[in-house]
Write an enzyme that holds these catalytic residues in place. Structure first.
Site, PDB file in Angstrom:
ATOM      1  N   GLU A  62       0.823  -1.211   0.000  1.00 59.32           N
ATOM      2  CA  GLU A  62       0.000   0.000   0.000  1.00 59.32           C
ATOM      3  C   GLU A  62       0.861   1.267   0.000  1.00 59.32           C
ATOM      4  O   GLU A  62       0.509   2.280   0.592  1.00 59.32           O
ATOM      5  CB  GLU A  62      -0.964   0.002   1.198  1.00 59.32           C
ATOM      6  CG  GLU A  62      -1.996  -1.110   1.129  1.00 59.32           C
ATOM      7  CD  GLU A  62      -2.963  -1.085   2.301  1.00 59.32           C
ATOM      8  OE1 GLU A  62      -2.779  -0.228   3.192  1.00 59.32           O
ATOM      9  OE2 GLU A  62      -3.879  -1.912   2.331  1.00 59.32           O
ATOM     10  N   GLY A  63       1.975   1.194  -0.687  1.00 62.40           N
ATOM     11  CA  GLY A  63       2.900   2.329  -0.750  1.00 62.40           C
ATOM     12  C   GLY A  63       3.960   2.205   0.313  1.00 62.40           C
ATOM     13  O   GLY A  63       3.647   2.008   1.487  1.00 62.40           O
TER      14      GLY A  63
END
Length: 247
Positions: A62-63
């Site tokens: 998620e980054g």
């Protein structure tokens, strides 16, 4: 629609802060767990080996945490550049405050968490001082200064989490509670991390009198009137969970 978009952006900033803080803390906790087990910490026979791998991936999916740090502070700066958020006026007010004579009165911190809230208010001045001065210097090129943005993001993250803990402790717990001790201990550690990040950021773009003034401001805004007994707070938290036998 603009109001809804603003709310979405604020929520995204908060999510980025939480993701970075919690995943970093989980990784640190797993690493400490391995240290407690010693050589067996690497073995699949103990729970820490899997815990370390599980926590490590949370800093990537998620980054990555680096991207999320840039995202959080980047959104604020973009809004400032669009005129939707005023960072420069408060930053200039802080510059005037630093050039004035500081007050030598001893504040009354008799109320629960009053000094902690005052410190958080000063930490916000540190963020505005650093980010405002950097924005004035680089303007549209600020996004190219990624190391400086990471410094500003660290300050922002630490303030957000420290204030959340202090306000929760004030609202739901007593001064003698272990939760209050944890909030105070977390704030102390946040202050130390903010000092490092802010100093690194200031030195990277300010020189001469400006640098000296900002470093002096950093010392002023991170000063405790009643310094917490960090060892006593740590022992209080540790004793509570040792007696409880669980988290």
């Amino acid at each position: 629609q603009a109001a809804e978009l603003k709310g979405v952006e604020e929520f995204a900033v908060e999510c980025s802060i939480l993701k970075v803080f919690v995943s970093d803390l989980a990784q640190h906790t797993a690493d400490e767990g391995i240290q407690v087990y010693g050589g067996m910490g690497f073995s699949e026979d103990t729970p820490m080996e899997a815990a370390w791998r599980d926590s490590r991936i949370s800093r990537i999916y998620e980054g990555t945490n680096e991207i999320n740090r840039l995202l959080a502070v980047g959104m604020l700066i973009k809004r400032a550049m669009k005129g939707e958020l005023d960072l420069l006026s408060p930053a200039m007010a802080i510059s005037k405050e630093l050039m004035g004579i500081p007050s030598f009165e001893v504040p009354d911190y008799s109320e629960f968490m009053s000094e902690e809230k005052a410190i958080i208010a000063n930490l916000k001045k540190v963020f505005l001082m650093v980010s405002g001065a950097a924005l004035q210097k680089y303007m549209m090129d600020i996004e190219k200064q990624q190391h400086l943005l990471l410094n500003a993001s660290e300050i922002l993250n630490q303030i957000y989490m420290a204030e959340s803990a202090v306000l929760r402790a004030e609202k739901h717990f007593s001064p003698e509670s272990v939760e209050a001790a944890m909030a105070q201990l977390n704030l102390y550690k946040a202050v130390e991390k903010i000092i490092v990040a802010a100093k690194e950021g200031i030195i990277s773009f300010a020189e001469g009198d400006e640098q000296r003034m900002m470093l002096s401001g950093l010392r002023r805004f991170t000063k405790y009137t009643n310094h917490p007994n960090v060892v006593a707070l740590t022992e209080k938290v540790a004793a509570h969970y040792i007696e409880k036998g669980a988290y």
